[in-house]
Design an enzyme around this catalytic site. Structure first.
Site, mmCIF file in Angstrom:
data_model
loop_
_atom_site.group_PDB
_atom_site.id
_atom_site.type_symbol
_atom_site.label_atom_id
_atom_site.label_comp_id
_atom_site.label_asym_id
_atom_site.label_seq_id
_atom_site.Cartn_x
_atom_site.Cartn_y
_atom_site.Cartn_z
ATOM 1 N N TYR A 114 -15.235 -9.885 9.834
ATOM 2 C CA TYR A 114 -16.184 -9.486 10.870
ATOM 3 C C TYR A 114 -16.065 -10.347 12.127
ATOM 4 O O TYR A 114 -16.439 -9.912 13.206
ATOM 5 C CB TYR A 114 -17.626 -9.619 10.361
ATOM 6 C CG TYR A 114 -18.147 -8.445 9.585
ATOM 7 C CD1 TYR A 114 -17.584 -8.090 8.366
ATOM 8 C CD2 TYR A 114 -19.220 -7.702 10.060
ATOM 9 C CE1 TYR A 114 -18.080 -7.023 7.647
ATOM 10 C CE2 TYR A 114 -19.723 -6.633 9.343
ATOM 11 C CZ TYR A 114 -19.151 -6.292 8.141
ATOM 12 O OH TYR A 114 -19.642 -5.238 7.430
ATOM 13 N N LYS A 123 -10.796 -10.877 -3.925
ATOM 14 C CA LYS A 123 -9.570 -10.091 -4.126
ATOM 15 C C LYS A 123 -8.429 -11.109 -4.181
ATOM 16 O O LYS A 123 -7.474 -11.069 -3.391
ATOM 17 C CB LYS A 123 -9.420 -9.078 -2.966
ATOM 18 C CG LYS A 123 -8.290 -8.101 -3.129
ATOM 19 C CD LYS A 123 -8.539 -7.008 -4.162
ATOM 20 C CE LYS A 123 -7.332 -6.109 -4.321
ATOM 21 N NZ LYS A 123 -7.440 -5.176 -5.461
ATOM 22 N N ASP A 181 -12.486 -4.627 -6.739
ATOM 23 C CA ASP A 181 -12.381 -3.230 -7.197
ATOM 24 C C ASP A 181 -13.016 -3.074 -8.581
ATOM 25 O O ASP A 181 -13.778 -2.144 -8.848
ATOM 26 C CB ASP A 181 -10.919 -2.729 -7.166
ATOM 27 C CG ASP A 181 -9.907 -3.722 -7.726
ATOM 28 O OD1 ASP A 181 -10.297 -4.854 -8.073
ATOM 29 O OD2 ASP A 181 -8.710 -3.363 -7.827
ATOM 30 N N ASP A 217 -21.027 -6.203 2.156
ATOM 31 C CA ASP A 217 -21.550 -5.034 2.869
ATOM 32 C C ASP A 217 -21.388 -3.797 1.994
ATOM 33 O O ASP A 217 -22.327 -3.026 1.785
ATOM 34 C CB ASP A 217 -20.784 -4.867 4.193
ATOM 35 C CG ASP A 217 -21.255 -3.660 4.966
ATOM 36 O OD1 ASP A 217 -22.480 -3.460 5.065
ATOM 37 O OD2 ASP A 217 -20.400 -2.901 5.469
ATOM 38 N N ASP A 256 -24.489 -1.571 -0.437
ATOM 39 C CA ASP A 256 -24.855 -0.142 -0.321
ATOM 40 C C ASP A 256 -24.640 0.567 -1.661
ATOM 41 O O ASP A 256 -25.433 1.417 -2.061
ATOM 42 C CB ASP A 256 -24.005 0.560 0.758
ATOM 43 C CG ASP A 256 -24.673 0.564 2.134
ATOM 44 O OD1 ASP A 256 -25.375 -0.421 2.465
ATOM 45 O OD2 ASP A 256 -24.486 1.538 2.889
#
Ligand code: NAD
Ligand code: IPM
Ligand code: MN
Length: 358
Positions: A139, A190, A222, A246, A250
């Site tokens: 970001y 990751k 994942d 993020d 959700d």
């Protein structure tokens, strides 16, 4: 802190003003608060040409806490790299206030287990906290266009990882106090592909011995996305970098039945003002219709009272009132299943206020 808490209110765009207006009524019903309202996001671009002005950032820094609705919308959507975007305002605020720790609790209200697309038996017992790093990673790395190419760099330093890992370990210890549950931190990365993730895993592992009572495990992102829906009740605290947090938050929202239920607190160093906002966005598809679910914002107000204003009893009263109205069957449209009757933002607000006054 002054005796009357000074709250900077940033309604923002889309449904932001609708849900923040409702949240101000909620706060007013609990006592005296001073509100100072400012523009952030698309509305600030329209008025000043930028999504966050220096004046607004200074006001937020000088406040006791900041309450935010949401920013963004189709009016300001563009792929032009030189055009201002509402989201830059939010990112500038997070960075400018030093809000590196984003807490997103996922605690499905018992009455809503039927509102989630997941089966009840999967959700039963879910009570987890996503600790999202908020001021680093992709970001905030260098980004740009060069001819027919574009890049977004992801960078993390040891210091940035260490402080968010400590937030997660300490949060898991606090959650265990009095609950009898075994504290556990799941670090999501990751590390099989990304160098920043390998540093992340190394640093989290290095500070873990400072918290010997907390179990630590690592999951690749994942796999974590899959496990969040297959065995959500097994998680306690999930700590992860900005972008993964993020996305996973959700996803986790659907364990509660709707994105309209998920609150958040963004915190910096001890004593600095925090920012409190629902996890969802400005929902342009339902803006102006009076049907937005205000509960994520109410629960964010509860987080403000607990983490920002040291009023844990009031926070618990709001959470209990939200559970109670849901238990009585009140549903905004996003929560309704199979033709259930629904209420709008106004009516949902009224019943929560009434419940609090009872
Ligand atoms: P969104 O979260 O705004 O909406 C996703 C879906 O959830 C929509 O169908 C929406 O109607 C529904 N929804 C969200 N909140 C709801 C609520 N309180 N009650 C009922 N339904 C609700 O995500 P999006 O549509 O991808 O993004 C819209 C804009 O919001 C974009 O500009 C995005 O950048 C911005 N955004 C802002 C924030 C923020 O300010 N913190 C967060 C996320 C997205
Ligand atoms: C969130 C939002 C923001 C983010 C956007 C609006 C910049 O999606 O708060 O989750 O990506 O952090
Ligand atoms: Mn998001």
């Amino acid at each position: 802190m002054s005796p009357t808490p000074h709250i900077v209110v940033l309604p923002g765009d889309g449904i932001g003003p609708e849900i923040v207006g409702a949240a101000q009524r909620l706060l007013e019903s609990l006592g005296e608060f001073e509100f100072e309202e400012h523009l952030l996001g698309g509305c600030s671009i329209d008025a000043h040409g930028v999504a966050l002005t220096d004046e607004v950032l200074a006001a937020c820094r000088a406040s006791d806490a900041v309450l935010l609705g949401a920013v963004g919308g189709p009016k300001w959507d563009t792929t032009d790299p030189d055009a201002p975007r509402p989201e830059q305002g939010l990112l500038g605020l997070r960075k400018g206030m030093g809000l590196y720790a984003n807490l997103r609790p996922v605690r499905p209200s018992p009455a809503l287990v039927g509102s989630s697309p997941l089966r009840e038996e999967r959700i039963a017992g879910t009570d987890l906290l996503v600790v999202r790093e908020l001021t680093g990673g992709i970001y905030f790395g260098d980004s740009g266009r060069d001819g027919d190419r574009a890049h977004d760099n992801c960078e993390y330093s040891v210091g940035e990882i260490e402080r968010i890992a400590r937030t997660a370990f300490e949060a898991s210890q606090r959650r265990a106090e009095g609950s009898g549950r075994k504290p556990r931190v799941t670090s999501v990365d990751k590390a099989n592909v990304l160098e920043t993730s390998r540093l992340w895993r190394e640093v989290v592992g290095r500070i873990a011995p400072d918290y010997p009572d907390v179990a630590l495990d690592h999951l690749l992102v994942d796999n974590a996305a899959m496990q969040l829906v297959s065995r959500p009740a097994d998680f306690d605290v999930i700590v992860t970098e900005n972008l993964f947090g993020d996305i996973l938050s959700d996803e986790s929202a659907m364990l509660t039945g709707s994105l309209g239920m998920l609150p958040s607190a963004s915190l910096g160093v001890e004593g600095a003002p925090g920012l409190f906002e629902p996890v969802h966005g400005s929902a342009p598809d339902i803006a102006g219709q009076g049907i937005a679910n205000p509960l994520a914002t109410f629960l964010s107000v509860a987080m403000m009272l607990r983490h920002g204003l040291d009023r844990p009893e009031d926070a618990a009263r709001i959470e209990a009132a939200v559970d109670a109205v849901l238990d009585r069957g009140l549903r905004t449209l996003d929560l309704a299943v199979g033709g259930e009757a629904t209420v709008g933002t106004e009516e949902m607000t009224e019943v929560v206020l009434k419940e609090l006054a009872a």
